[in-house]
Structures are given as C-alpha cells and as structure tokens.
Design a protein around this motif. Structure first.
Motif, PDB file in Angstrom:
ATOM      1  N   GLY A   1      58.261 119.424  -2.441  1.00  0.00           N
ATOM      2  CA  GLY A   1      58.576 118.395  -3.429  1.00  0.00           C
ATOM      3  C   GLY A   1      59.112 118.930  -4.741  1.00  0.00           C
TER       4      GLY A   1
ATOM      5  N   GLU B   1      59.595 106.521  -2.243  1.00  0.00           N
ATOM      6  CA  GLU B   1      59.033 107.192  -1.054  1.00  0.00           C
ATOM      7  C   GLU B   1      59.232 106.353   0.199  1.00  0.00           C
TER       8      GLU B   1
ATOM      9  N   GLY C   1      67.084 113.154  -5.603  1.00  0.00           N
ATOM     10  CA  GLY C   1      67.970 113.374  -4.458  1.00  0.00           C
ATOM     11  C   GLY C   1      69.353 112.776  -4.603  1.00  0.00           C
TER      12      GLY C   1
ATOM     13  N   GLN D   1      68.377 119.910  -0.975  1.00  0.00           N
ATOM     14  CA  GLN D   1      67.569 118.691  -0.912  1.00  0.00           C
ATOM     15  C   GLN D   1      67.664 118.029   0.457  1.00  0.00           C
ATOM     16  N   ASN D   2      66.565 117.522   0.935  1.00  0.00           N
ATOM     17  CA  ASN D   2      66.679 116.682   2.133  1.00  0.00           C
ATOM     18  C   ASN D   2      65.793 115.452   2.042  1.00  0.00           C
ATOM     19  N   LYS D   3      65.374 115.136   0.817  1.00  0.00           N
ATOM     20  CA  LYS D   3      64.545 113.947   0.637  1.00  0.00           C
ATOM     21  C   LYS D   3      65.442 112.703   0.721  1.00  0.00           C
TER      22      LYS D   3
END
Lengths: 721, 721
Positions: free
Chosen positions: A254, B320, B703, A262-264
């Motif tokens: 995180g 999220e 992101g 980034q892969n969020k």
C-alpha cells in the motif's frame, strides 16, 4: 575533512539528476541552439530555445552566477585558501552577492553591469566563513569568520557523510540488524538536529534515523522507530546512539506510488484528456534567460540555492499612462519552519528550518512536464556550486506558464430597472459583460526530503500578485506497535493519529515566511499603514442603527508598530503606500497584503525551536531595508541559536515611516495527518495576495477584451491525428 | 392589489431575458432534439442536447418543478384562492417541497417518484401565506398564514411597482427635477428596507433611491444622493420622502464597461488566445437534466429561486470497494447578509439579506459562454414561477465544466539517500511522480442589483469539495461634494474612502451562510467533533523541548456546543464523523470543514440588522436536522424581526450527537473600497472546503494516471483553419 571520494560521490549524485532529467546539461552544451556569442538575446517561450550554460553570460545585474562565473570564483577561492583544493575547506553555498539596490535601480539595458560579486558560505576547520569574492578584480573582498552562531547550509555531501559515519558504527549496525533489516534495504537518513543548548555547541552534528526500502521506494512509510545515531561531522564519528527498543516496522503493502508499478484498481470513471491550449503560443517573453515580460508586467526571475525561486524588480504599467511603475524589488520564500509535536527523546529535535538548513534549490528536482506544469510551460534551469566549487546545472527547475482556469476577472449583468413612465424594455438593452481571468505563473517545486513544496508566483493583469505554497509528498511518520485505534486507548504519548497499521502521522506545523521588499513607486518613501475597521456605537436616538464600522488609518512609525498578530475580531487591512505619489483624488499609491492560510505557532517563545523560528511569532512584520537582512532565520541557520532572526532585527525598532521598507509575511499550516495522507499526501495549498489599493486610478482591466469563439483554437484528439 | 398591467410588465421583463439569452426557450420548444416522450434520457454534455421544457417531466424526487407542474400548481391555487386570478393575491416564490429525506434516500431509479408537492410563498391582502400544494391529489394540503414575522421574497413586480409609485409622487418628482435630472435618464431603484422597529410594522415598504443613467449604462456610479422615498406596497403610496438637499451627481466619464462601447486604451501587451480543451469531450454525464456523474462522484444539481443553486445527494465511490458512499445530502447558499457601514438617515437601513429578500435565482442572468464559463461547459436552465403563477425559463443559469488550471493533485520527487556500503546510483532510480489536478465545477452567477456573486461547487476526485464565492459587479456608492481627499479632511461622517470624484465607496461586509446537510455514510449517526490542538508545556527536564501541541477530541453534545467562533490562537479542526462507520484502523469515517475567507460581523448583537443577520454571529454552527430549517434568515425574510434565524434554532440546544445533523458555515468579507473598484470591481473570491478525514482508507487518487503527451490534443489557431 571530507574524504576525497565524497566529491566524487557528490558529483555522481548530481550527475544522476542530470541523466534522469528531461533536458540534460551536457547534450545542450553541444546543441548550439543559441551558442555563446555573449550578445544579449531574446528567448521566446519556445521550450527548445534554451540557455547554453557552457558560454552563458550575465545580462542583468541580478542574473545569477553563471557556470563560467562559478568556475572563476572557485579559482579565486583556491588562491585564497588552498584548503578548498584539498577538501579541508568546503563550499556550502555560492550565490550572486547582489549589487546595491541603488545601482540596480539605476541600471538600464545596454549599461555596463555593476561589478559581479559572489557570496560564499564555507566551512573550514569547523569555522563558518562568509566570503565575498569580486569577480571583476579577481579578489576576495571579505572573509568573515563566525559572524553569528550557526553553521552554513548543509551540502548533499554532509548527508552522505553522516549516513556513512553512522553505518561505520558497529553498535549502530548491530541495532539495525537486530531489527531484521538487511543493510541493502536500509536507508540511513540524516536529519537536522536543531539546537537545544550548550551541550550541542562547538561541533556540527546530524542525527541519522533509519528506514527500510524493502519492497517499496516509499521508505518514509517504513520507519525503523526507536533508533538514531548522533554524528559529529567534524570528527566523523558517532557520539551517541539512542536505541529505545524494537518497534514493529510498518508494512510495505500500500505504499507504492509510482505509476508504472501501481496495480491498485482506481474506482472512478476515466477523465478525458484536458489541456490548456494556446495554439498561437504563449504571450510572454523571456529576455536573456531571466527577464519576463507579459501583459503589463515585467519581472526578473531566477533560481536560488537557498530560496529556490526569487522574483525581482516586479513592475507594472500604469493603466492611464503606460509608464512602468515599481511594485516589488524582491520577493522570495525566506525561511520555512516545521516543528513536530512530539517531545519524546526520539522526536523532540525535529523542528526544521529547510531554507537555511539544506536549501530549497538543490532539493528542487526537475519539474515533470505536463504534470508539474501544463503543456504550455517554459522551463528555466538553476545553476549552483558543488562543495568543491564546481558548477552544476539543475535543469527545468522553474516553469513559467499562462494559467486559465475558467475563472472571471470581472463581470456584471444588468437589467435596467424600469421607471413608470419610461418603458425600459423597448429602448434599453440587457447587459451581460464578463472577462476571463488569465494569469502568468512562475513555479518552482522542491522535495525537501519527504515533503514537496510548490511555490507559485502568479501575476494578474489587474495588478494583483498571488503567492501560493502547495504541500504534498510524504509525511514524516512514527512507528508504533499499534495496528488499530482500539489498541491505542488514551495513550499519553500519542503524538498524532494512526494513519495506517503501525504508522502514526505525527502532528506538525509549517510556517513559510516570505521576504517581500515592496518598493511602491520607488525604493524610498514607502510607509506601512494599518487600516483599522473600528466598531462604533451610535449615540442613542441618532440613528435606528446601533453600531457600524469605521475606517481609521495608523501609519506605523517604527518596526515594533509593525509586529502584527492578525485577529478576526479586530480587523485591519495592511497597506504599503508611497505617500509622495498621490492619485488624481489625492489617495497615496499603495498595495495591500491580503493574508490567507494563517496558522500561528503556539510554541512557547522560550522553547528552543521557537527561538530559532521566532520569525513566526507574528504573521506580518515590516522592517527597515537592510541588505544583510534577507533570511528570516539568519545567514547561518544550521544549529543557530536564534541570535540572527527577523525578531531580533525588528526588535531594534528602527524608524520605518517614509523609508525603504521590507514586508514579511508568514503562511502557516497546522497539520493533523489523516488516512488520506497515506502513502502520499494530496496537495494542500494556501495563498496570500499583494493587491493594488489606490495604486491605479481605476480598474486597470476594464478595457480588456472578452474571449470570442473566433479566436479559439481548433483541436482534435491526438489519437486520430 | 397589483394592477393587471404589472403581470404584463413582468412577463415582458422575463421575456426580455429570453430574447437576449443565447438559448431561448421558445425555439427550443420546437427544436425537437429530445422531444417529450416522458421517458428518462441521458443527456451527454453536448450543449446542443437540451431539455425541452414544454414537455419535461421530473425524473428524480429532487428534480425542480417543471413548466407543466408549475402550470398545474397555478390551476390548483386558482381553485383555492381566486385572488390569484384577479391579482389580489400574488405568488412570490414557488419551489419543490422536497419529499422527506427518508423517502428520497430510499428511492432508486425506476421507482415511482414520491408525491410531488410545491411550496408557495404568497401574499394575499397584506398577509403572508406559506402554501403547500400536492400535485398528485391536486389539493392544497396546507396554507399557513403569517407563521413568523416577515413577508415573502420580493418579486420583480414589487420592484417595478415601487418605482412607479415613487414616480407618481409630485413631491418626489420635484425633488428629482430640482437636481436637473431628466426623467428619461432617471433610474428609480427600490431597495430593501430592513426592519428597524415597530414604526415599520404591519405594512410592506420599499425605499426608492435614484440614479441617473445619462451617458452611461453604469448608473450605479451616478447616485442622486440625499433623496429617497418610502413606498407603502399595500396602499401603493409614498409615505415618506427624505430629501437632505443637493449633492453633486458624479460624472459619467470613466464609468462605461461594455466592450463594444469602451474606448479607453489598454496599456498592456496582447494575451494570446487560451482555452481549456477536451477534444474527446467532457468526461461527465448529465442524466435526466440534473444528475451529474463524473469520475467517482454522483450528485444532483438544480437551479433554485431562492438559493440560486442547490447540490443534493453528493456521493463518492469508495476507493477500496467502489461502493457509493453518501457525503452530503444537500448544500446551498442559505442566506447572504450585506450590512453597510453608514448610520446616516439615507443609508442606515442598507443591510440586505439577498437570498430571502429578492432571491438569487431570478437575479441569475444567463451565463456568458466562453467568458463566465469556459468553452467546454454544459449549461442547465432554471424554471421559476411568475407572480401570476405562470412558468418562466431562465436559460443557461448553471454551467458544469471540468477545470484544469495546471495544478498538481499530488507529487513527490525522490533521490534515495545513499548508504555507505551500498552505492545507490547504480542500482536505484530517481523518482519523479506528479499528477494533474482536474476538477468538476458547477457554477451559478447572480446579479443582485449592483453586486455579482458567482458560486462554484468544485468536486475533486480525492473526495474534496471546494465552495467558492466570487464577488464582482458594482459598488453601492454614495455621492459626496468632495472631489479630492484633501477637501475631505477628517470629516466625522466619512463612511468610506473617496474612489472617484464625488464618489464615496461605502464600507460594507458580505456574509454568505451555507447550509451543508452532511450525511457521512447515511443520514443518521453523524456527530460533530471538535479536534483541538492544545498547547502542552513539558515538565522541566523531561525533554529538551518546552512545549508542543497535542490533539484532543471533543464530541459536541448539543447545538450550543457547536456554536463556533474561530480563533487563530486556539486552533481546532472541525469534523463531521459517522462513529458507526469505522475504517480498517478503527477511525470513524469523517469529513472536515476547512474555513477560508473569514471575516466576522462586528455589529452589536442588539443592532436590528444583526438580529436579522444573527446567523453570522458564529462562523460554524451545527443543528439537528429539521426539514423546516433551510434558510438561515428564516422562511419569510422581508422585514422580518429575526425571530426565525439559525441563532434562534440553535439556541434550542437540541442534542446533535450521533444524529441527523446539519453543518452551517459562513464565508465573510470586509470590503473597504478603493479606486480599483471603480467603475466595476475586479473579482474577489474566497473558498471553504469539505475534505475527507479518515473517510477513505488511504489516498484515493494514488492510482490515477499522469498526463501523457500522446493523449493531448492537436490544436491550431482558429484563424488559420
């Protein structure tokens, strides 16, 4: 005392910057786009037209030292003190020692430049030196040793050395290894130690704290809490290790923020490409690399080792006559003060003075085109000296761009109110007039360790100057055993909120103090006027009203009259006026400072950090001009005792009426971190304004044209072109 | 009592607006672009896709009354009270009586709409009526007479009538003519009278003051000082004329502001065309005319007679999970308070409550494309009722656009600090990450007589909402015999500075109070938390530090706990939290209000204007939700006694912990005019922010992608295309 290998490391360090920068210095040396003829040139805002630093010459008395000049200073210094060659003396900063204001104000393009001088802050055998070098005569004209407490600004070498020394300590290494951190992941970060009394006197020290970069480039979010080493920078030895025991190291998950890694998932709809477009090109000119001309403004802009960005000689054209009129001789961020709110043994000393301790210039990495500045930006480089006196170019350090945000400069809609006997609808017209607000921005962004500060100087054609400071980057966080606020309870030692598992966002303040040498219609004859809105009670029976506000003006006589603590409940306007320049109506020409983003330092005045950051004791100060009083925290700030601050100068209580005076203003932020600040903070910005007040005879932009469709560009998506 | 001709005049008045507007209503009736099938449609941001008002139907429980609905209310009202047909009863405002919050929150697209009701403020035989009409049943469900002191919002007819009545007075005409003003140039401007005690009770009055429009459309700068007439609006007669003798009328020269007529040279270089371009089009959708979807936001926007612009049900996607989460149920400018600072007989009463006295909606003229809003804007109309109950469309009253100003959403540059034994330069990389800030703006601009106020609701994808009020337009000035400040000396009756020959810019304040019905993760279970930064002194010897700030939280129990006076020297953050919605770390989900542009009303609390404007006694208030408490100055504001204000409600001291609560915030400006404000003021803006604080688990825009050159448009100057 620095080992020879440090110079190499330092060069590597800066060299690395160059390799990564969009425009690197070496290629440009050979590009020959504007190869060095020595003749003054007009650079348009075409970003391809860039200065050739190998041959660049100064064209204006305030132009920063060129690469050639820096090399010459180095040669002169080597003659003066051979230690600069052997490494026993080091250059901590080198900047133009600006000519006297009277010479600069008189100077006109085509005149010979006043003699070029450099001011060098240096360290030799533990002594601080303030050296002035005359480039014309090739001589050191003064070399003052330890004029005040404090050491010169730190160099990047200092940071490297401190880190190396700490890691040579077997005990320190053992403490790190005991925490299960691999040395290859370790980031040993030297931090500025402040000054807390006699125990720390007589030697330069840095405190090295640790982070792990295991599985993340965002090591700031992975503190190795409970440990630091104090390094003696003269003896190059660890003099103290504080190890308060193990604290869990926060997780890496995180913390990543690089786009390519980034892969969020982002839970939001795509925003279509958007751009500020000027198909006829920007409207400003940059003459000789530093002199900016736009709309009704002319000003000089340059990068600076300490202040990052300096605006000089801002002049605006009179709206009636077109004559250029002086507004501000010099404006820059003079000092930053960032005290953290944790008195514990591991954190108490964190109370940074970033400009004087490390400098905003070397920490200003190249701006990221299209993202740090819009597409229509033009970039200006910085040129600095390395510890060994060699020159280094910091590319793309400042950008200039015209800003249009869809805002309105002025507007009015009107339906003429009808009269009974004159039907208005047949003979009169509705009026809807509106003018767009287009401004010119000069921007610099600096990454002082974890924090990123962006400084904008924004010029409006109505005469207003807006200064904005935007903060982003990483918090300085504290490791904690707790993973949930329920575990924390009402802990007495809580220094801030929990913002991620094992991460406390320590509460802190930011104070950014600006030096604003206002010269309204000339350097002399300026006064500071407090325009008070005083509540009046109406005598009973005199009016159905009981109260109103009335304007009363007070001209500050001395500096203590101008130590200003703002209050919502006792409102003032604050004007700098030239009582000798009257408008047609007899009002003195003036500018107001409009505060914004205020927070006050609430630390006790006898607390060591507050003594050193005493320039934050008031939000506004006005001092008598003194060329040596530039930096609100003093010339030598590192480990200074607060004996050379704005508070000390102002307490001299010199006369400031009808004189050459300097305005100082402090933007402030209290920062209580929250989850959204993790792992990188969304930008927080605050501004103040310098606004004409009876400077122009009337609204200077009343005649400006609206936007017409016929003038706007025709655009098509890039993909389809 | 209004004469039949007034309805005609009023229709003419609004009709005139239509003729001048870029998009007029009547042509669109026949354009058939989206002709009325009654089916829900998705309007893209293409400005050509516009609502057909002749057939438009409501699609959402909060959609404003349509043209058809307004006509139906009129029919129902005519049945209820035939006076509405004869002119003895007049409609002063008609707006959707919003369904109960519980119904709106439960409603989902596809469901049947909750019953549609209209709230009508009306006047009949001198009595104020608050009438609720049910459109489904076709019945008046309530008709409350004089629920509080005060009269309904004024109509444009009221202004026309007052002007006509004054000019029918021979004495008043004689006073005007004695000043050498031709009636054909005269502008007789009705102004709101305030309320100053029993003498003014029991009848509606307006005060008519005069200006000349000779040789200028900017009559505001040509006041006929020293004269006004008080008009009884029930008896339609002048009841008092105040004539304090002749004062020179300021000159016309220099007051013109229309671009086509201007001929004042502009002493500045041309600024090349500049535009915000989105060649792939804007990224937002407007569904069914009012529901806006952009990035991670959904909200409902509508024009309103009184508030001008209302934002409802603002929800943001969780970073999220992607779930939509409630942030704010309703936000709007609830009241404005503008007291002038002159207690004299001619000026004392000027203390306007613009929203409740005249309404921001009818005064919101169509926005000027390309100038009031950028090229990429989409426009939304307002629909209102005329005094006779007929519907009228105010075209282009709100604009929506994406804003890119070259600013940065977040950034960080990083040079990993080297360790002694691990050369960082070979294995690690410099990092320079920066993300552009693109926002969505919903804008409304209103010209309340002389002043122009622009309201921006700006949404950021990081969850922040910024509300900006910008003021421009004309000052309300006072004639004076003086032409130069030297003539003025130290005059006791000076109510402001001289800003042109014979023109005093009277000092005044602006307070704009926002109703912010925050519903963090749902309407119930919200609490107001005062997050105090308390100065702590360190016990001697415990730390080298002497002081620091510590965060302490106080949950407000009742409304009086939440009457907040801001102080720089006693800093707090103010959060609305949902203690029942905890983050992963256990922090309650919350939003902060970040004040900005603060000024405090310093009038005595027992001064009549301050009693009516008592909502400005604190900068922040929190009240328990009560659907009738929408407008901070009360429902019936005109000549109200201050018995129905936010102060009165809050003093009930209801419980506000873990409840449905409403936040109120007041932006304030003190305004001491200066020469630059003549003849039109450059825009002055102030903002406050609603910012997530532990609402998201972490930075929600970490992101988001940077801008890449490949995505940007290719543009060419229009002229060459």
């Amino acid at each position: 005392m620095a080992e020879p290998s440090l110079a190499r490391l330092s060069a590597l360090f800066f060299g690395f910057l160059l390799l990564l920068a969009t425009y690197s210095w070496v290629p440009r040396l050979h590009s020959g786009l504007l190869s060095g003829t020595g003749v003054q040139k007009t650079l348009g805002p075409d970003p391809k037209l860039r200065v050739d630093h190998s041959s660049a010459k100064p064209h204006h008395p305030l132009d920063p030292l060129t690469v050639q000049e820096i090399e010459r200073v180095r040669t002169i210094l080597l003659d003066h003190e051979p230690g600069f060659g052997s490494g026993s003396a080091t250059i901590h900063s080198m900047a133009l020692d600006e000519p006297d204001k009277t010479l600069v104000v008189k100077w006109k393009k085509g005149n010979r430049l006043p003699s070029r001088r450099a001011e060098v802050l240096a360290l030799s055998v533990g002594q601080s030196h303030v050296i002035v070098v005359d480039l014309d005569s090739g001589r050191v004209v003064s070399d003052v040793v330890n004029p005040t407490s404090g050491y010169p600004i730190l160099t990047m070498d200092d940071l490297i050395v401190a880190s190396q020394v700490a890691l040579k300590s077997i005990e320190f290494n053992r403490s790190v290894e005991a925490r299960g951190v691999k040395l290859s992941d370790l980031v040993a970060l030297p931090t500025f130690t402040g000054w807390f009394g006699p125990e720390e006197e007589g030697r330069r020290i840095l405190k090295v704290q640790c982070f792990t970069s295991q599985d993340t480039p965002n090591y700031f979010m992975r503190p190795i809490e409970g440990l630091y080493a104090t390094v003696d920078m003269d003896k190059l030895e660890v003099i103290k290790i504080v190890d308060k025991g193990m604290v869990p190291i926060p997780k890496a998950a995180g913390t990543e923020y690089r786009y390519n890694v980034q892969n969020k998932p982002v839970h939001m709809d795509r925003i279509n490409p958007i751009s500020i477009e000027q198909p006829e090109g920007p409207s400003f000119l940059v003459e000789d690399g530093h002199l900016v001309k736009w709309a009704n403004w002319v000003f000089h802009v340059k990068a600076d080792h300490r202040a990052g960005i300096i605006i000089s000689q801002a002049t605006v054209r009179d709206s009636e006559t077109g004559e250029p009129r002086s507004v501000m001789y010099k404006g820059f961020p003079s000092e930053l003060f960032v005290p953290y709110m944790d008195p514990g043994e591991l954190w108490y000393y964190k109370s940074y003075l970033d400009a004087g301790e490390i400098g905003l210039g070397p920490a200003a990495m190249p701006l990221v085109p299209l993202n740090d500045c819009p597409r229509n930006a033009y970039y200006i480089d910085g040129v600095f000296a390395l510890p060994d006196g060699k020159a280094i170019v910091q590319p793309n350090m400042i950008c200039l761009f015209e800003r249009y945000a869809g805002d309105v400069s002025w507007r009015h809609s009107e339906i003429l109110i009808p009269n009974a006997d004159v039907c208005p609808f047949t003979t009169r017209k509705q009026i809807r007039e509106s003018r767009p607000k287009v401004t010119l921005v000069a921007r610099m962004a600096t990454s002082v360790g974890n924090y990123d500060y962006t400084f904008d100087w924004e010029f409006q054609s109505d005469g207003l100057i807006r200064v904005t400071v935007a903060a982003s980057g990483m918090l300085m966080v504290k490791g904690t055993p707790y993973e949930n606020v329920d575990d924390l309870g009402d802990k007495e030692d809580d220094s801030g909120p929990l913002i991620s598992e094992n991460v406390i966002g320590v509460v802190h303040d930011h104070f950014i103090t600006f030096h604003l040498d206002m010269d309204i219609d000339g350097p002399m004859n300026n006064s500071f006027v407090k325009v008070h809105l005083e509540k009046q009670r109406v005598q009973s029976g005199k009016s159905p009203r009981k109260s109103y506000l009335k304007v009363k003006k007070y001209v500050a006589k001395t500096e203590k009259d101008a130590q200003i603590k703002l209050s919502l409940y006792d409102p003032y306007e604050f004007h700098i006026v030239n009582p000798n320049r009257k408008s047609r109506l007899g009002n003195p020409a003036g500018y107001r400072i409009i505060p914004g983003g205020n927070a006050v330092s609430l630390l006790d005045h006898d607390d060591p950090p507050q003594i050193r950051g005493a320039f934050s004791n008031n939000q506004i100060w006005v001092t008598r001009y003194n060329r040596s009083e530039q930096f609100a925290g003093g010339v030598l700030v590192y480990q200074s005792h607060g004996d050379d601050t704005l508070q000390v100068w102002s307490d001299r209580d010199r006369s400031i009426e009808n004189n050459d005076i300097v305005l100082w203003y402090t933007l402030g932020f209290h920062h209580i971190p929250c989850q959204e600040d993790y792992p990188v903070m969304p930008t927080v910005a605050a501004s103040f304004e310098l606004k004409p007040a009876n400077f122009f005879e009337s609204n200077p932009v009343i005649g400006v044209a609206p936007i017409f469709e016929k003038d706007l560009p025709v655009c098509r998506p890039f993909a389809s072109s």
